[in-house]
Design a protein around this motif. Structure first.
Motif, PDB file in Angstrom:
ATOM      1  N   ASP A   7       0.828  -1.197   0.000  1.00  0.00           N
ATOM      2  CA  ASP A   7       0.000   0.000   0.000  1.00  0.00           C
ATOM      3  C   ASP A   7       0.864   1.251   0.000  1.00  0.00           C
ATOM      4  N   ASP A   8       0.213   2.405   0.102  1.00  0.00           N
ATOM      5  CA  ASP A   8       0.942   3.665   0.027  1.00  0.00           C
ATOM      6  C   ASP A   8       1.866   3.901   1.224  1.00  0.00           C
ATOM      7  N   LYS A   9       1.729   3.095   2.281  1.00  0.00           N
ATOM      8  CA  LYS A   9       2.613   3.214   3.443  1.00  0.00           C
ATOM      9  C   LYS A   9       3.756   2.217   3.349  1.00  0.00           C
ATOM     10  N   ASP A  10       3.919   1.608   2.219  1.00  0.00           N
ATOM     11  CA  ASP A  10       4.945   0.590   1.990  1.00  0.00           C
ATOM     12  C   ASP A  10       4.781  -0.617   2.896  1.00  0.00           C
ATOM     13  N   ASP A  11       3.540  -0.877   3.295  1.00  0.00           N
ATOM     14  CA  ASP A  11       3.245  -2.072   4.070  1.00  0.00           C
ATOM     15  C   ASP A  11       3.005  -3.190   3.067  1.00  0.00           C
ATOM     16  N   VAL A  12       3.917  -4.158   3.016  1.00  0.00           N
ATOM     17  CA  VAL A  12       3.837  -5.226   2.024  1.00  0.00           C
ATOM     18  C   VAL A  12       3.135  -6.426   2.638  1.00  0.00           C
ATOM     19  N   GLY A  13       2.092  -6.865   1.975  1.00  0.00           N
ATOM     20  CA  GLY A  13       1.379  -8.063   2.393  1.00  0.00           C
ATOM     21  C   GLY A  13       1.490  -9.111   1.304  1.00  0.00           C
ATOM     22  N   VAL A  14       1.631 -10.370   1.692  1.00  0.00           N
ATOM     23  CA  VAL A  14       1.739 -11.454   0.726  1.00  0.00           C
ATOM     24  C   VAL A  14       0.709 -12.519   1.067  1.00  0.00           C
ATOM     25  N   LEU A  15      -0.043 -12.929   0.059  1.00  0.00           N
ATOM     26  CA  LEU A  15      -0.979 -14.035   0.201  1.00  0.00           C
ATOM     27  C   LEU A  15      -0.444 -15.196  -0.617  1.00  0.00           C
ATOM     28  N   SER A  16      -0.378 -16.346   0.009  1.00  0.00           N
ATOM     29  CA  SER A  16       0.088 -17.537  -0.696  1.00  0.00           C
ATOM     30  C   SER A  16      -0.836 -18.684  -0.325  1.00  0.00           C
ATOM     31  N   GLN A  17      -0.502 -19.873  -0.761  1.00  0.00           N
ATOM     32  CA  GLN A  17      -1.316 -21.034  -0.417  1.00  0.00           C
ATOM     33  C   GLN A  17      -1.316 -21.288   1.085  1.00  0.00           C
ATOM     34  N   LEU A  18      -0.380 -20.681   1.824  1.00  0.00           N
ATOM     35  CA  LEU A  18      -0.304 -20.817   3.277  1.00  0.00           C
ATOM     36  C   LEU A  18      -1.138 -19.755   3.987  1.00  0.00           C
ATOM     37  N   GLY A  19      -1.741 -18.831   3.247  1.00  0.00           N
ATOM     38  CA  GLY A  19      -2.477 -17.713   3.826  1.00  0.00           C
ATOM     39  C   GLY A  19      -1.632 -16.463   3.776  1.00  0.00           C
ATOM     40  N   ARG A  20      -1.927 -15.509   4.663  1.00  0.00           N
ATOM     41  CA  ARG A  20      -1.143 -14.263   4.706  1.00  0.00           C
ATOM     42  C   ARG A  20       0.185 -14.546   5.395  1.00  0.00           C
ATOM     43  N   VAL A  21       1.275 -14.199   4.723  1.00  0.00           N
ATOM     44  CA  VAL A  21       2.621 -14.441   5.250  1.00  0.00           C
ATOM     45  C   VAL A  21       3.482 -13.208   5.023  1.00  0.00           C
ATOM     46  N   GLN A  22       4.600 -13.160   5.689  1.00  0.00           N
ATOM     47  CA  GLN A  22       5.607 -12.132   5.451  1.00  0.00           C
ATOM     48  C   GLN A  22       6.430 -12.551   4.229  1.00  0.00           C
ATOM     49  N   PRO A  23       6.943 -11.600   3.456  1.00  0.00           N
ATOM     50  CA  PRO A  23       7.757 -11.968   2.290  1.00  0.00           C
ATOM     51  C   PRO A  23       8.906 -12.908   2.651  1.00  0.00           C
ATOM     52  N   SER A  24       9.472 -12.747   3.836  1.00  0.00           N
ATOM     53  CA  SER A  24      10.595 -13.591   4.248  1.00  0.00           C
ATOM     54  C   SER A  24      10.189 -15.046   4.473  1.00  0.00           C
ATOM     55  N   GLU A  25       8.885 -15.307   4.647  1.00  0.00           N
ATOM     56  CA  GLU A  25       8.407 -16.668   4.886  1.00  0.00           C
ATOM     57  C   GLU A  25       8.203 -17.463   3.593  1.00  0.00           C
ATOM     58  N   LEU A  26       8.268 -16.780   2.458  1.00  0.00           N
ATOM     59  CA  LEU A  26       8.100 -17.465   1.172  1.00  0.00           C
ATOM     60  C   LEU A  26       9.359 -18.241   0.825  1.00  0.00           C
ATOM     61  N   GLU A  27       9.181 -19.242  -0.011  1.00  0.00           N
ATOM     62  CA  GLU A  27      10.354 -19.947  -0.535  1.00  0.00           C
ATOM     63  C   GLU A  27      11.210 -18.926  -1.285  1.00  0.00           C
ATOM     64  N   ALA A  28      12.510 -19.108  -1.230  1.00  0.00           N
ATOM     65  CA  ALA A  28      13.432 -18.153  -1.852  1.00  0.00           C
ATOM     66  C   ALA A  28      13.137 -17.961  -3.341  1.00  0.00           C
ATOM     67  N   ALA A  29      12.833 -19.050  -4.037  1.00  0.00           N
ATOM     68  CA  ALA A  29      12.569 -18.956  -5.484  1.00  0.00           C
ATOM     69  C   ALA A  29      11.321 -18.114  -5.756  1.00  0.00           C
ATOM     70  N   VAL A  30      10.276 -18.304  -4.967  1.00  0.00           N
ATOM     71  CA  VAL A  30       9.030 -17.544  -5.157  1.00  0.00           C
ATOM     72  C   VAL A  30       9.276 -16.074  -4.813  1.00  0.00           C
ATOM     73  N   ARG A  31       9.998 -15.823  -3.724  1.00  0.00           N
ATOM     74  CA  ARG A  31      10.304 -14.446  -3.319  1.00  0.00           C
ATOM     75  C   ARG A  31      11.087 -13.734  -4.424  1.00  0.00           C
ATOM     76  N   GLU A  32      12.066 -14.413  -5.003  1.00  0.00           N
ATOM     77  CA  GLU A  32      12.854 -13.824  -6.093  1.00  0.00           C
ATOM     78  C   GLU A  32      11.976 -13.516  -7.297  1.00  0.00           C
ATOM     79  N   CYS A  33      11.063 -14.415  -7.616  1.00  0.00           N
ATOM     80  CA  CYS A  33      10.181 -14.200  -8.772  1.00  0.00           C
ATOM     81  C   CYS A  33       9.253 -13.010  -8.539  1.00  0.00           C
ATOM     82  N   LEU A  34       8.767 -12.851  -7.311  1.00  0.00           N
ATOM     83  CA  LEU A  34       7.896 -11.714  -7.001  1.00  0.00           C
ATOM     84  C   LEU A  34       8.668 -10.391  -7.062  1.00  0.00           C
ATOM     85  N   GLU A  35       9.959 -10.445  -6.846  1.00  0.00           N
ATOM     86  CA  GLU A  35      10.776  -9.230  -6.835  1.00  0.00           C
ATOM     87  C   GLU A  35      11.388  -8.909  -8.191  1.00  0.00           C
TER      88      GLU A  35
END
Length: 167
Positions: A7-35
């Protein structure tokens, strides 16, 4: 699929098959692809890919989605078109959610303002009735009482700070 929204406050939210997670909780490959940079992820027809990065055009936030394939495969032109349509629909949906939240905040602020005006109006009415004065005089009495209270609070804070410093 993993969806990342900032959002405009730079609050990053990630939804995955695990539900709402922090970007650091994603698999490294998925995190890299999102970035991935939008320009560094040009998909050509016939390329073998592990997934597609969807980059919606959103007015009020930055969102992106990574659609992971079960195994790397060639991406067809029809999939690119459908992916782009899906991305734009996603961007519009995110914009609607952001606008809805903004409207809710404004509505809450307006309700608070209305309640404040109601309370002030009630207080002015009581002063008019009890002291037989005008509305302007009543409002001035309320304003002066508020100023006096703030001055007293500042004096108390200053005294307590001096007391702490002397200890």
């Amino acid at each position: 699929m993993s969806l990342q929204v900032a959002d405009d406050k730079d609050d990053v939210g990630v939804l995955s098959q695990l539900g709402r997670v922090q970007p650091s909780e994603l698999e490294a490959a998925v995190r890299e692809c999102l970035e991935l940079s939008p320009h560094g992820h040009d998909v050509l027809v016939g390329d073998k890919r592990e997934g597609l990065l969807l980059l919606p055009t959103s007015q009020d936030s930055e969102c992106r989605a990574w659609v992971q394939f079960d195994e790397p495969r060639i991406v067809g032109s029809d999939e690119l078109i459908v992916g782009d349509l899906l991305a734009q629909t996603l961007g519009q949906a995110v914009d609607r959610v952001v606008a809805s939240r903004a409207r809710a905040v404004k509505e809450h602020q307006l309700e608070q303002a209305i309640e404040s005006h109601r309370l002030i109006g009630h207080a002015v009415g009581v002063l008019i009735e009890r002291h037989r004065i005008t509305a302007t005089q009543s409002f001035e009495m309320l304003r002066q009482a508020s100023l006096n209270r703030n001055v007293k609070l500042r004096e108390i804070v200053a005294l307590s700070l001096r007391h702490k410093l002397s200890l």
